[in-house]
Motif scaffolding. Structure first.
Motif, PDB file in Angstrom:
ATOM      1  N   ASP A 163     -14.866  11.587  24.116  1.00 26.12           N
ATOM      2  CA  ASP A 163     -14.735  11.217  25.521  1.00 26.12           C
ATOM      3  C   ASP A 163     -16.031  11.502  26.277  1.00 26.12           C
ATOM      4  N   GLY A 164     -16.667  12.631  25.937  1.00 26.56           N
ATOM      5  CA  GLY A 164     -17.900  12.991  26.627  1.00 26.56           C
ATOM      6  C   GLY A 164     -19.044  12.046  26.340  1.00 26.56           C
ATOM      7  N   VAL A 165     -19.287  11.756  25.050  1.00 26.31           N
ATOM      8  CA  VAL A 165     -20.435  10.905  24.719  1.00 26.31           C
ATOM      9  C   VAL A 165     -20.190   9.460  25.140  1.00 26.31           C
ATOM     10  N   CYS A 166     -18.957   8.978  25.008  1.00 28.16           N
ATOM     11  CA  CYS A 166     -18.668   7.611  25.433  1.00 28.16           C
ATOM     12  C   CYS A 166     -18.754   7.503  26.955  1.00 28.16           C
ATOM     13  N   GLY A 167     -18.274   8.542  27.645  1.00 27.08           N
ATOM     14  CA  GLY A 167     -18.392   8.529  29.097  1.00 27.08           C
ATOM     15  C   GLY A 167     -19.844   8.489  29.545  1.00 27.08           C
ATOM     16  N   ALA A 168     -20.710   9.223  28.836  1.00 24.97           N
ATOM     17  CA  ALA A 168     -22.138   9.205  29.166  1.00 24.97           C
ATOM     18  C   ALA A 168     -22.750   7.840  28.886  1.00 24.97           C
ATOM     19  N   ALA A 169     -22.148   7.098  27.926  1.00 22.58           N
ATOM     20  CA  ALA A 169     -22.635   5.758  27.598  1.00 22.58           C
ATOM     21  C   ALA A 169     -22.020   4.692  28.496  1.00 22.58           C
ATOM     22  N   GLY A 170     -21.131   5.086  29.406  1.00 31.48           N
ATOM     23  CA  GLY A 170     -20.619   4.148  30.387  1.00 31.48           C
ATOM     24  C   GLY A 170     -19.260   3.554  30.098  1.00 31.48           C
ATOM     25  N   PHE A 171     -18.501   4.121  29.154  1.00 33.77           N
ATOM     26  CA  PHE A 171     -17.171   3.570  28.887  1.00 33.77           C
ATOM     27  C   PHE A 171     -16.233   4.675  28.404  1.00 33.77           C
ATOM     28  N   GLU A 172     -14.956   4.377  28.453  1.00 34.99           N
ATOM     29  CA  GLU A 172     -13.927   5.296  27.973  1.00 34.99           C
ATOM     30  C   GLU A 172     -13.407   4.803  26.631  1.00 34.99           C
ATOM     31  N   PRO A 173     -13.410   5.643  25.605  1.00 33.90           N
ATOM     32  CA  PRO A 173     -12.956   5.165  24.297  1.00 33.90           C
ATOM     33  C   PRO A 173     -11.475   4.800  24.314  1.00 33.90           C
TER      34      PRO A 173
END
Length: 333
Positions: free
Chosen positions: A207-217
């Motif tokens: 959740d953290g890395v995807c959120g930093a990339a601009g999306f929610e897994p």
């Protein structure tokens, strides 16, 4: 108060029965009852409530139990360590680890150990989550733990390498055949998640890395074990993440794997309550140097480091990667 009395008390609690505890301890029930009463006289009150169909802990017993357990386990650990250090036949080395490491790293390492050290038996304690490793070493259940570097550890800690966390997809996936993919390319994909995923600042790592990339897994399935998540991904349920060595150990060539760009790496370490000597030291050296484990070597641990995390940083971590468990340092492609 004797160690034997505490062992008797712990066994009665574990069995919830004087009869079963006496059978397990190979003593008569009157002798067992006598020792428990003697222990209660020493501590100054009843530890157990005797019932027609078992026993219950009294408030005093609940307070006394964890200390008695630690004393009994520490004594057993000392005995094992002494025999293992001497290479004595029948010596044991108890190792705690997480499921992914047990599946991916340890089978070949254990096979080599058995050939090199036939007199020292290995006992594996396998857990689903990394925080259980610290608890089991603290409690004396295991002589050492092999797993991700704990957030804080006051005892000996030896970094042994770092594992790459890869993406797992089926062979007919559009990503199959590629060596890597940027996280931003996966915004529309479904994921197979695992309960063993690290939690950082209250959020699961993905959740953290995807959120930093601009999306929610988008999660398709939650699983308990890494090997289950890998098999789900291989069947096409969704993309999964796993240590590269675990993919090899769990499935062989039944799926495709590729790196994240930049790579996701996680440090592994051996840690214990007491200095690593004898069999424990030999096992640590083996896991650090054994070829073909799929983990990358690190520079030797710097004893003067202020914490395990600082020690890991001092071992040569590259800024061009994302540390699995260190989202805040670098979490975007």
């Amino acid at each position: 108060m004797s160690l034997r009395q505490m062992e008797y008390f712990v066994t009665v609690v574990e069995e919830s029965s004087f009869t079963r505890a006496a059978e397990r301890l190979h003593v008569t029930q009157p002798a067992l009852s006598h020792q428990i009463k003697a222990l209660e006289r020493v501590v100054g009150g009843e530890l157990l409530e005797r019932l027609p169909r078992g026993v219950l802990l009294t408030p005093m017993g609940r307070a006394f139990l964890p200390h008695a357990e630690r004393s009994v386990r520490s004594a057993a650990q000392a005995h094992r360590a002494a025999r293992a250090a001497a290479g004595a036949e029948g010596g044991e080395l108890h190792i705690a680890t997480v499921h992914s490491v047990a599946v991916g790293l340890l089978p070949e390492v254990f096979a080599h150990w058995r050939r090199a050290h036939p007199g020292v038996r290995l006992v594996l304690h396998e857990y689903a989550r990394t925080d259980a490793l610290e608890d089991q070493v603290e409690r004396g259940t295991a002589d050492l733990a092999l797993g991700p570097v704990p957030e804080s550890w006051s005892g000996p800690l030896i970094p042994v390498g770092e594992e790459e966390i890869v993406l797992v997809v089926p062979f007919d996936d559009p990503l199959a055949g590629r060596s890597s993919a940027g996280l931003h390319e996966l915004a529309d994909r479904a994921w197979v998640r695992c309960a063993m995923e690290p939690v950082i600042d209250g959020r699961p790592f993905l959740d953290g890395v995807c959120g930093a990339a601009g999306f929610e897994p988008r999660t398709a399935v939650w699983t308990e074990h890494t090997s289950t998540a890998i098999r789900m991904a291989a069947a096409g349920v969704g993309i999964s993440t796993a240590p590269s060595h675990t993919v090899r150990g769990a499935l062989g060539e039944d799926c495709a794997v590729l790196s994240v760009d930049p790579p996701w790496l996680r440090a592994l370490a051996v840690f214990s309550r007491v200095p690593l000597t004898g069999a424990a030291a030999a096992f640590t050296e083996l896991i650090s140097t054994f070829p073909g484990t799929g983990i990358r070597p690190l520079k030797p641990f710097r004893p003067g480091a202020s914490s395990p995390e600082r020690a890991y940083a001092d071992c040569g971590g590259s800024p061009a990667v994302v540390r699995w468990g260190q989202v805040r340092r670098r979490a975007t492609p």
